[in-house]
Motif scaffolding. Structure first.
Motif, PDB file in Angstrom:
ATOM      1  N   LEU A  50       0.817  -1.207   0.000  1.00  0.00           N
ATOM      2  CA  LEU A  50       0.000   0.000   0.000  1.00  0.00           C
ATOM      3  C   LEU A  50       0.853   1.261   0.000  1.00  0.00           C
ATOM      4  CD1 LEU A  50      -2.794  -1.037   2.506  1.00  0.00           C
ATOM      5  CD2 LEU A  50      -2.719  -1.311   0.028  1.00  0.00           C
TER       6      LEU A  50
ATOM      7  N   PRO B 137       2.544   1.847  -4.077  1.00  0.00           N
ATOM      8  CA  PRO B 137       1.490   0.834  -4.161  1.00  0.00           C
ATOM      9  C   PRO B 137       1.754  -0.168  -5.274  1.00  0.00           C
ATOM     10  CG  PRO B 137       0.549   3.041  -4.135  1.00  0.00           C
ATOM     11  CD  PRO B 137       2.032   3.192  -4.302  1.00  0.00           C
TER      12      PRO B 137
ATOM     13  N   THR C 243       0.562   0.087  -9.261  1.00  0.00           N
ATOM     14  CA  THR C 243      -0.790   0.605  -9.383  1.00  0.00           C
ATOM     15  C   THR C 243      -0.770   2.006  -8.788  1.00  0.00           C
ATOM     16  OG1 THR C 243      -3.134   0.073  -9.086  1.00  0.00           O
ATOM     17  CG2 THR C 243      -1.702  -0.307  -7.190  1.00  0.00           C
TER      18      THR C 243
ATOM     19  N   GLU D  36      -6.652   4.812  -9.367  1.00  0.00           N
ATOM     20  CA  GLU D  36      -7.254   3.641 -10.019  1.00  0.00           C
ATOM     21  C   GLU D  36      -7.812   2.643  -8.996  1.00  0.00           C
ATOM     22  OE1 GLU D  36      -5.554   2.728 -14.260  1.00  0.00           O
ATOM     23  OE2 GLU D  36      -3.900   2.829 -12.814  1.00  0.00           O
ATOM     24  N   VAL D  37      -7.157   2.542  -7.853  1.00  0.00           N
ATOM     25  CA  VAL D  37      -7.641   1.645  -6.807  1.00  0.00           C
ATOM     26  C   VAL D  37      -8.995   2.132  -6.291  1.00  0.00           C
ATOM     27  CG1 VAL D  37      -7.231   0.813  -4.455  1.00  0.00           C
ATOM     28  CG2 VAL D  37      -5.350   0.868  -6.102  1.00  0.00           C
TER      29      VAL D  37
ATOM     30  N   ALA E 109     -13.603   1.069  -5.455  1.00  0.00           N
ATOM     31  CA  ALA E 109     -13.796   0.794  -4.028  1.00  0.00           C
ATOM     32  C   ALA E 109     -15.258   0.954  -3.626  1.00  0.00           C
ATOM     33  CB  ALA E 109     -12.929   1.739  -3.200  1.00  0.00           C
TER      34      ALA E 109
ATOM     35  N   LEU F 206     -12.819  -4.029  -3.538  1.00  0.00           N
ATOM     36  CA  LEU F 206     -12.229  -3.244  -4.617  1.00  0.00           C
ATOM     37  C   LEU F 206     -12.475  -4.015  -5.903  1.00  0.00           C
ATOM     38  CD1 LEU F 206      -8.808  -2.383  -2.954  1.00  0.00           C
ATOM     39  CD2 LEU F 206     -10.810  -0.908  -3.126  1.00  0.00           C
TER      40      LEU F 206
ATOM     41  N   VAL G 145      -8.564  -3.873  -9.587  1.00  0.00           N
ATOM     42  CA  VAL G 145      -7.421  -2.988  -9.349  1.00  0.00           C
ATOM     43  C   VAL G 145      -6.342  -3.361 -10.363  1.00  0.00           C
ATOM     44  CG1 VAL G 145      -5.645  -2.304  -7.708  1.00  0.00           C
ATOM     45  CG2 VAL G 145      -7.972  -2.786  -6.901  1.00  0.00           C
TER      46      VAL G 145
ATOM     47  N   THR H  57      -5.483  -7.646 -13.254  1.00  0.00           N
ATOM     48  CA  THR H  57      -6.366  -6.892 -12.373  1.00  0.00           C
ATOM     49  C   THR H  57      -6.758  -7.778 -11.197  1.00  0.00           C
ATOM     50  OG1 THR H  57      -8.298  -7.516 -13.690  1.00  0.00           O
ATOM     51  CG2 THR H  57      -7.286  -5.383 -14.173  1.00  0.00           C
TER      52      THR H  57
END
Length: 176
Positions: free
Chosen positions: A77, A81, A103, A107-108, A112, A121, A124, A153
């Protein structure tokens, strides 16, 4: 994780076979894999901003027999990330951790949404890093996947909100 089309094409073109290392499981069609979150090292953020996943992946070059194993595995994270893993080649550890896929927070967060048991999520995206592309080229002598192409993804389904253990320093802005 659903593997991206360009990554699947690279594996086919370069005669790369992908295997899941338990408890990771390959999808029946071979175009993805599942990766349950770990409990052996905890279901929290560690001091490096990662969530541990037991298991991993093994890529075998059918022409040379060379194997590249990505294990242990983390979803990172922070500070960068992405998807990272330890790397072994033909059973010999060469790196403690390499960023496999990048990532970004925007985009994450697009996919969500809360769920009754935590949050989910949707898809991702993780993009092939230059580090992993160079690594594959170095160990196989042939082109690795194209940096920046879609590795795959991931659709994580957290049955809780991942937090930090109380004995690990808190990261500003994260729950826990």
């Amino acid at each position: 994780m659903e593997i991206g089309p360009e990554t699947l094409n690279w594996m086919e073109h370069e005669s790369i076979v992908l295997e899941a290392i338990a408890p990771f499981r390959m999808d029946a069609d071979g175009k993805g894999f599942s990766m349950p979150i770990g409990s052996t090292e905890g279901d929290h953020l560690d001091s490096k901003g990662r969530i541990f996943y037991p298991g991993g992946l093994r890529f075998t070059d059918r022409e040379t027999g060379t194997t590249v194993t990505l294990k242990p595995t983390w979803i990172r994270l922070m500070p960068r990330p992405g998807y990272s893993a330890g790397v072994s080649v033909d059973g010999r550890k060469i790196k403690d951790e390499v960023q496999i896929g990048d990532t970004n927070a925007t985009e994450v967060m697009i996919g969500a949404r809360p769920s009754p048991t935590g949050f989910r999520l949707e898809k991702v995206p993780f993009y092939v890093t230059g580090e992993v592309a160079e690594l594959f080229q170095e160990v196989t002598g042939r082109p690795g996947p194209r940096p920046g192409s879609l590795l795959g993804t991931l659709t994580p389904d957290f049955r809780y909100v991942p937090t930090q253990r109380s004995d690990i320093p808190r990261f500003p802005g994260l729950p826990g």
